[in-house]
Design a protein around this motif. Structure first.
Motif, mmCIF file in Angstrom:
data_model
loop_
_atom_site.group_PDB
_atom_site.id
_atom_site.type_symbol
_atom_site.label_atom_id
_atom_site.label_comp_id
_atom_site.label_asym_id
_atom_site.label_seq_id
_atom_site.Cartn_x
_atom_site.Cartn_y
_atom_site.Cartn_z
ATOM 1 N N PHE A 9 44.855 51.305 29.624
ATOM 2 C CA PHE A 9 45.138 52.094 30.826
ATOM 3 C C PHE A 9 43.933 51.811 31.703
ATOM 4 C CE2 PHE A 9 44.675 56.167 33.211
ATOM 5 C CZ PHE A 9 45.922 56.194 33.816
ATOM 6 N N SER A 10 44.164 51.247 32.880
ATOM 7 C CA SER A 10 42.993 50.754 33.616
ATOM 8 C C SER A 10 43.185 50.820 35.130
ATOM 9 C CB SER A 10 42.699 49.312 33.170
ATOM 10 O OG SER A 10 41.469 48.879 33.692
ATOM 11 N N PRO A 11 43.132 52.030 35.691
ATOM 12 C CA PRO A 11 43.362 52.170 37.138
ATOM 13 C C PRO A 11 42.394 51.347 37.994
ATOM 14 C CG PRO A 11 43.366 54.315 36.056
ATOM 15 C CD PRO A 11 42.924 53.324 35.020
ATOM 16 N N GLY A 12 41.170 51.178 37.529
ATOM 17 C CA GLY A 12 40.185 50.417 38.316
ATOM 18 C C GLY A 12 39.949 49.019 37.781
ATOM 19 N N SER A 13 40.704 48.620 36.772
ATOM 20 C CA SER A 13 40.702 47.257 36.184
ATOM 21 C C SER A 13 39.520 46.903 35.279
ATOM 22 C CB SER A 13 40.783 46.173 37.270
ATOM 23 O OG SER A 13 42.037 46.220 37.862
ATOM 24 N N THR A 14 38.512 47.778 35.148
ATOM 25 C CA THR A 14 37.377 47.375 34.304
ATOM 26 C C THR A 14 37.732 47.440 32.804
ATOM 27 O OG1 THR A 14 36.421 49.610 34.266
ATOM 28 C CG2 THR A 14 35.644 48.131 35.998
ATOM 29 N N THR A 15 38.533 48.421 32.428
ATOM 30 C CA THR A 15 38.929 48.531 31.012
ATOM 31 C C THR A 15 39.779 47.322 30.621
ATOM 32 O OG1 THR A 15 38.932 50.922 31.314
ATOM 33 C CG2 THR A 15 39.980 50.090 29.327
ATOM 34 N N LYS A 16 40.671 46.963 31.524
ATOM 35 C CA LYS A 16 41.509 45.771 31.291
ATOM 36 C C LYS A 16 40.611 44.537 31.083
ATOM 37 C CE LYS A 16 44.928 42.982 33.723
ATOM 38 N NZ LYS A 16 45.814 42.904 34.891
ATOM 39 N N PRO A 58 39.754 54.151 29.619
ATOM 40 C CA PRO A 58 38.562 54.609 30.335
ATOM 41 C C PRO A 58 38.237 56.043 29.916
ATOM 42 C CG PRO A 58 40.485 54.762 31.771
ATOM 43 C CD PRO A 58 40.972 54.210 30.444
ATOM 44 N N VAL A 59 36.980 56.424 30.071
ATOM 45 C CA VAL A 59 36.576 57.791 29.749
ATOM 46 C C VAL A 59 36.776 58.650 30.998
ATOM 47 C CG1 VAL A 59 34.619 59.244 29.094
ATOM 48 C CG2 VAL A 59 34.916 56.975 28.052
ATOM 49 N N PHE A 60 37.540 59.721 30.825
ATOM 50 C CA PHE A 60 37.727 60.699 31.900
ATOM 51 C C PHE A 60 37.171 62.017 31.385
ATOM 52 C CE2 PHE A 60 41.732 58.973 34.389
ATOM 53 C CZ PHE A 60 41.060 57.792 34.654
ATOM 54 N N SER A 61 36.103 62.498 32.013
ATOM 55 C CA SER A 61 35.521 63.786 31.638
ATOM 56 C C SER A 61 35.150 63.835 30.145
ATOM 57 C CB SER A 61 36.533 64.893 31.987
ATOM 58 O OG SER A 61 35.941 66.151 31.892
ATOM 59 N N GLY A 62 34.608 62.738 29.654
ATOM 60 C CA GLY A 62 34.168 62.671 28.262
ATOM 61 C C GLY A 62 35.288 62.590 27.244
ATOM 62 N N HIS A 121 31.409 52.795 37.867
ATOM 63 C CA HIS A 121 32.120 54.080 37.892
ATOM 64 C C HIS A 121 33.246 54.007 38.920
ATOM 65 C CE1 HIS A 121 32.972 58.321 37.859
ATOM 66 N NE2 HIS A 121 32.135 58.477 36.851
ATOM 67 N N SER A 122 34.463 54.322 38.493
ATOM 68 C CA SER A 122 35.612 54.120 39.378
ATOM 69 C C SER A 122 35.656 55.131 40.531
ATOM 70 C CB SER A 122 36.918 54.149 38.582
ATOM 71 O OG SER A 122 36.938 55.244 37.701
ATOM 72 N N ILE A 123 35.058 56.310 40.340
ATOM 73 C CA ILE A 123 35.015 57.274 41.455
ATOM 74 C C ILE A 123 33.753 57.044 42.286
ATOM 75 C CG2 ILE A 123 34.898 59.729 42.092
ATOM 76 C CD1 ILE A 123 36.398 60.406 39.563
HETATM 77 C C1 LIG Z 1 38.763 61.187 36.508
HETATM 78 C C2 LIG Z 1 37.598 60.358 36.022
HETATM 79 C C3 LIG Z 1 36.677 60.908 35.149
HETATM 80 C C4 LIG Z 1 35.615 60.135 34.683
HETATM 81 N N1 LIG Z 1 34.751 60.679 33.765
HETATM 82 C C5 LIG Z 1 33.725 59.934 33.289
HETATM 83 C C6 LIG Z 1 32.839 60.454 32.297
HETATM 84 O O1 LIG Z 1 33.010 61.544 31.772
HETATM 85 N N2 LIG Z 1 31.772 59.694 31.921
HETATM 86 C C7 LIG Z 1 31.528 58.465 32.471
HETATM 87 O O2 LIG Z 1 30.509 57.863 32.139
HETATM 88 N N3 LIG Z 1 32.400 57.908 33.352
HETATM 89 C C8 LIG Z 1 33.484 58.613 33.764
HETATM 90 N N4 LIG Z 1 34.383 58.056 34.645
HETATM 91 C C9 LIG Z 1 34.222 56.653 35.031
HETATM 92 C C10 LIG Z 1 35.177 55.732 34.259
HETATM 93 O O3 LIG Z 1 35.190 56.052 32.889
HETATM 94 C C11 LIG Z 1 34.738 54.278 34.412
HETATM 95 O O4 LIG Z 1 34.510 53.957 35.741
HETATM 96 C C12 LIG Z 1 35.745 53.293 33.827
HETATM 97 O O5 LIG Z 1 35.152 52.022 33.900
HETATM 98 C C13 LIG Z 1 37.047 53.281 34.600
HETATM 99 O O6 LIG Z 1 37.913 52.358 34.013
HETATM 100 P P1 LIG Z 1 39.001 51.518 34.846
HETATM 101 O O7 LIG Z 1 38.210 50.633 35.811
HETATM 102 O O8 LIG Z 1 39.688 50.709 33.821
HETATM 103 O O9 LIG Z 1 39.851 52.503 35.539
HETATM 104 C C14 LIG Z 1 35.443 58.796 35.128
HETATM 105 C C15 LIG Z 1 36.372 58.263 36.032
HETATM 106 C C16 LIG Z 1 37.441 59.017 36.454
HETATM 107 C C17 LIG Z 1 38.451 58.372 37.377
#
Ligand SMILES: Cc1cc2nc3c(=O)[nH]c(=O)nc-3n(C[C@H](O)[C@H](O)[C@H](O)COP(=O)(O)O)c2cc1C
Length: 259
Positions: A9-16, A58-62, A121-123
């Motif tokens: 599951f990779s909304p921002g593509s880094t996990t992929k 990806p990690v969301f909120s730990g 960090h995706s956000i």
């Molecule tokens: C809703 C949300 C919550 C997140 N919570 C954490 C977190 O608890 N710890 C952390 O280090 N990164 C956190 N992140 C950052 C993502 O885990 C990280 O950017 C990851 O690479 C996103 O993967 P993706 O690119 O595949 O979507 C969070 C991102 C989002 C969108």
């Protein structure tokens, strides 16, 4: 040779990217389950002993993103080897890897190795900007080499399989939703790309400029998919939050492996 299935599951593509990098070192036939596109669509999939699952979240909120739990329930192993990985934005992965491993264990998989990797960090993309970088890729490859060695050992002597432990606490960390919700700016052409991809259907396909904040989980898929760069957070809230976050999480974290 194992038949490999990549699941992410990779909304921002880094996990992929991390999953694909690990998978690239394995030969042969591969299946791919993209849980962003296939959320709620996966029908029961059974995996056999001669298969290997590489699964990245990806990690969301730990924690792991809670919406994919329903999809993971449809992936069933029969003593199938699995490599769970979590990807996080340089804050912490808390209980996410443990949560993922425990779901796999319950569903009939055997965790051969596991990893926690760092990505932009995706956000807050100023944090861990441009990661995974070349140093991370080296670590990912080191992890994959160790995993392949361990799979060979396992194949030669299945009785010697030892359960691995990964960090994390029970009960799992309480999930804190992110108050920031992306909306469309003036560049929006209403093409609907974001609405089609949104896993929680928070964006109205008839009127993509409207976002239902109560449904949005801030996964960021719409931001990264928008061809016009038209999805963004409210700058008044985002700019100070982003600066504060970057300061708090500035110390570089390194990938960790468990085997
Ligand atoms: C809703 C949300 C919550 C997140 N919570 C954490 C977190 O608890 N710890 C952390 O280090 N990164 C956190 N992140 C950052 C993502 O885990 C990280 O950017 C990851 O690479 C996103 O993967 P993706 O690119 O595949 O979507 C969070 C991102 C989002 C969108």
């Amino acid at each position: 040779m194992f038949k490999v299935s990549e699941v992410f599951f990779s909304p921002g593509s880094t996990t992929k990217k991390v999953v694909k990098e690990i998978s690239s070192k394995f030969d042969g036939e591969k299946d791919c389950y993209d849980l962003l596109k296939e959320h709620n669509k996966i029908i029961l999939q059974e995996f056999q002993e001669d298969e290997l699952l590489i699964i990245g979240l990806p990690v969301f909120s730990g924690r792991i993103p809670q919406i994919v739990k329903v999809d993971l329930e449809n992936l069933k192993g029969n003593n199938t080897l699995a490599i769970p990985v979590v990807v996080y934005g340089n804050r912490d992965y808390d209980d996410a890897l443990l949560e993922l491993k425990e779901i796999l264990d319950k569903n009939g998989f055997k965790t051969i190795t596991a990893g926690a990797f760092v990505a932009q960090h995706s956000i807050f993309p100023e944090t861990a900007k441009n990661r995974p970088d070349s140093k991370d890729l080296e670590k990912i490859n080191e992890f994959t080499t160790k995993t392949i060695e361990k799979i060979e050992d396992y194949t030669n002597n299945k009785e010697n399989f030892k359960e691995i432990t990964v960090p994390g606490n029970k009960p799992y960390r309480e999930i804190q939703g992110v108050p920031l919700k992306p909306t469309s700016n003036k560049n929006c052409t209403e093409c609907g790309t974001c609405a089609t991809l949104c896993p929680t259907k928070a964006i109205d396909i008839e009127n993509p400029k409207s976002t239902d904040g109560s449904k949005c989980i801030t996964c960021t898929a719409c931001i990264y998919a928008c061809p016009e760069d038209a999805r963004e957070f409210n700058k008044l809230m985002f700019v100070p939050a982003s600066k504060l976050f970057a300061k708090k999480c500035s110390e570089r974290k390194e990938p960790e492996f468990f085997y």
